[in-house]
Design an enzyme around this catalytic site. Structure first.
Site, PDB file in Angstrom:
ATOM      1  N   ASP B  21     -17.208  20.096 -13.964  1.00 38.91           N
ATOM      2  CA  ASP B  21     -17.729  21.433 -14.264  1.00 38.91           C
ATOM      3  C   ASP B  21     -17.218  22.466 -13.271  1.00 38.91           C
ATOM      4  O   ASP B  21     -17.288  23.666 -13.528  1.00 38.91           O
ATOM      5  CB  ASP B  21     -19.268  21.444 -14.166  1.00 38.91           C
ATOM      6  CG  ASP B  21     -19.894  20.480 -15.144  1.00 38.91           C
ATOM      7  OD1 ASP B  21     -19.348  20.325 -16.253  1.00 38.91           O
ATOM      8  OD2 ASP B  21     -20.923  19.861 -14.777  1.00 38.91           O
ATOM      9  N   LYS B 218     -12.474  22.452   6.556  1.00 39.87           N
ATOM     10  CA  LYS B 218     -12.133  21.144   5.987  1.00 39.87           C
ATOM     11  C   LYS B 218     -11.381  20.317   7.009  1.00 39.87           C
ATOM     12  O   LYS B 218     -10.573  20.886   7.724  1.00 39.87           O
ATOM     13  CB  LYS B 218     -11.235  21.325   4.750  1.00 39.87           C
ATOM     14  CG  LYS B 218     -11.840  22.099   3.618  1.00 39.87           C
ATOM     15  CD  LYS B 218     -10.780  22.431   2.558  1.00 39.87           C
ATOM     16  CE  LYS B 218      -9.873  23.555   3.023  1.00 39.87           C
ATOM     17  NZ  LYS B 218      -8.832  23.929   2.045  1.00 39.87           N
ATOM     18  N   ASP B 243      -3.407  20.429  -1.185  1.00 38.79           N
ATOM     19  CA  ASP B 243      -2.050  19.944  -0.887  1.00 38.79           C
ATOM     20  C   ASP B 243      -2.016  19.075   0.359  1.00 38.79           C
ATOM     21  O   ASP B 243      -0.993  18.470   0.646  1.00 38.79           O
ATOM     22  CB  ASP B 243      -1.082  21.120  -0.713  1.00 38.79           C
ATOM     23  CG  ASP B 243      -1.369  21.924   0.541  1.00 38.79           C
ATOM     24  OD1 ASP B 243      -2.535  22.373   0.696  1.00 38.79           O
ATOM     25  OD2 ASP B 243      -0.459  22.100   1.374  1.00 38.79           O
TER      26      ASP B 243
END
Lengths: 294, 294
Positions: B21, B218, B243
């Protein structure tokens, strides 16, 4: 064997001094603290000279050339010859010219202060630096590898900038480019506090490249090699005197010197000297250098 | 289980998209490369939106606020709402105000660029910085600990200076002062090359203090916490697209997302995805994001 404190008995002090022909001194924390000369430093050094001892001044300070450092010593009232001084800027220059034997058509890219440039020039080594201005949009395009740069040498640089680091990184991406550090002390003491040292300045480059620089400062034996390259002496008759276990005392032990003497006027404490698992254990220690006068 | 390349078959692509979603996108290396939009990025994102998918843009870039980053996306022709954007400057501000709950009388000392300051201000957090001039003799005397500084936050700062680092170090010597990094990427890609990243800027502080900062970028789950703090969603119906294996894909896997999709238009290569001991293994990968259109 644990370290022991030298007693103040004249015969013990004389016996200790008699074991050596040459004393290697760290300076800050041993002879002075910041801008303040420690008590009776001048008399202590004069006493050793009167006994016919050779004195060397061995410092990781990379910001000054030997000539400038000689002036620092003389300003403290300590007479010395420039050939008695070994700074990490000098050991770096010696290493590049005599150990690496950098070809004449190759350059050294320097992050550091004037002492490094002076010592490289004295050894006839070509070097470049960066003016340290802001990085510009053109820099992003123009920065890149440079085959003429054979060495990146990083020392303490109080005008460190993003641009300087970015250029160094582009050069170091070439695995053929040698990565050197004048020394890797993470901090340096001044004004009674600690400030970023040469090791903090090279940390971004280590982080980016995953490479470890060869250090030319204590405790690296490359500094010992530089000393031995210009001065022949019997190591067993040499004593290293310093305030830091992890640099000075380790330098003397790993260099195979006949003795090591720690003083408590700098970084390392008596507890650190005596605790199990100490960074390096000096043969003996004193509260202050001048206690050797009895 | 090894990663597999999604085939171009329409039914396989549709089945993959149907599993989710919400898609979380890394931006540079996925949607664009430096200043160049990657092929059909706009159509791909529009296609997903037309299918009713929620899109989030999750970037470790700390130099821009969400509002500024929204403009970057819009300049590339990518429509988006500011609430769909999660930058590490924003996650840092959220962490300080809602997780640390920094008391109102405490300040954040910032090494970084304007994006951090804008996000801290938006969260009502008091912050100070340093103008980055040369360190002066007075600074050596006046710099010291400051009990009002509760956090040191370090991000990418292309005007990094010795003075900025020296001040941060004085604050961090107090173990009560929290050490945060917007992200710890050692490099950041721009103009087709790598330049020093936020991780390189915090490296001197890590070297000096021996402390490890909490990273808000991250793959740190503090970034996921920041996202979940403002947006409720079913993680099993969410897919991370990126990536870089070591940041993006690891972020998705450790965050327990239902899927991870790597693209080969950025840092990590197909070899790295398929090799044993990969930094993190994405469920699937594609040459380019737009290949999901078939």
């Amino acid at each position: 064997m644990p370290s022991r404190k030298l007693s103040g008995k004249p015969e013990e002090l004389a016996a200790f001094i008699d074991k050596f022909d040459i004393f290697l001194f760290d300076c800050d924390g041993v002879l002075w603290q910041g801008k303040a000369l420690l008590p009776r430093t001048v008399e202590t050094l004069a006493h050793l000279r009167n006994l016919g001892k050779h004195l060397l001044f061995v410092t990781n300070n990379s910001t000054k050339s030997r000539a400038t450092y000689q002036k620092t010593l003389q300003d403290f009232g300590i007479p010395c010859d420039v050939n008695e001084i070994f700074c990490s800027a000098y050991s770096s220059a010696i290493y590049i010219s005599r150990v690496l034997q950098l070809p004449r058509d190759k350059k050294v890219y320097v992050i550091g202060e004037s002492g490094i440039e002076e010592e490289l020039a004295a050894e006839g080594i070509t070097y470049i630096g960066d003016d340290g201005g802001d990085i510009t949009p053109e820099d992003y395009d123009s920065f890149g590898p440079d085959e003429d740069v054979g060495v990146v040498l990083c020392g303490l640089d109080r005008a460190i900038s993003y641009r300087k680091l970015a250029r160094a990184y582009q050069y170091l991406r070439n695995p053929e480019t040698v990565f050197l550090a004048t020394n890797i002390d993470s901090t340096f003491p001044t004004h009674g506090k600690l400030f970023p040292g040469a090791g903090a300045i090279s940390a971004p480059l280590i982080c980016m490249t995953g490479r470890t620089p060869v250090s030319l400062g204590k405790p690296s034996q490359a500094m010992m090699d530089a000393i031995e390259g210009v001065l022949k002496f019997d190591k067993k008759r040499a004593c290293m005197v310093g305030d830091r276990l992890d640099t000075d005392i380790r330098f003397g032990i790993e260099g195979g010197l006949g003795g090591t003497l720690a003083v408590l006027t700098g970084v390392s404490t008596e507890e650190e000297i005596l605790e199990e698992g100490a960074a390096a254990v000096p043969d003996v220690y004193l509260d202050r250098l001048c206690d050797i006068l009895g």
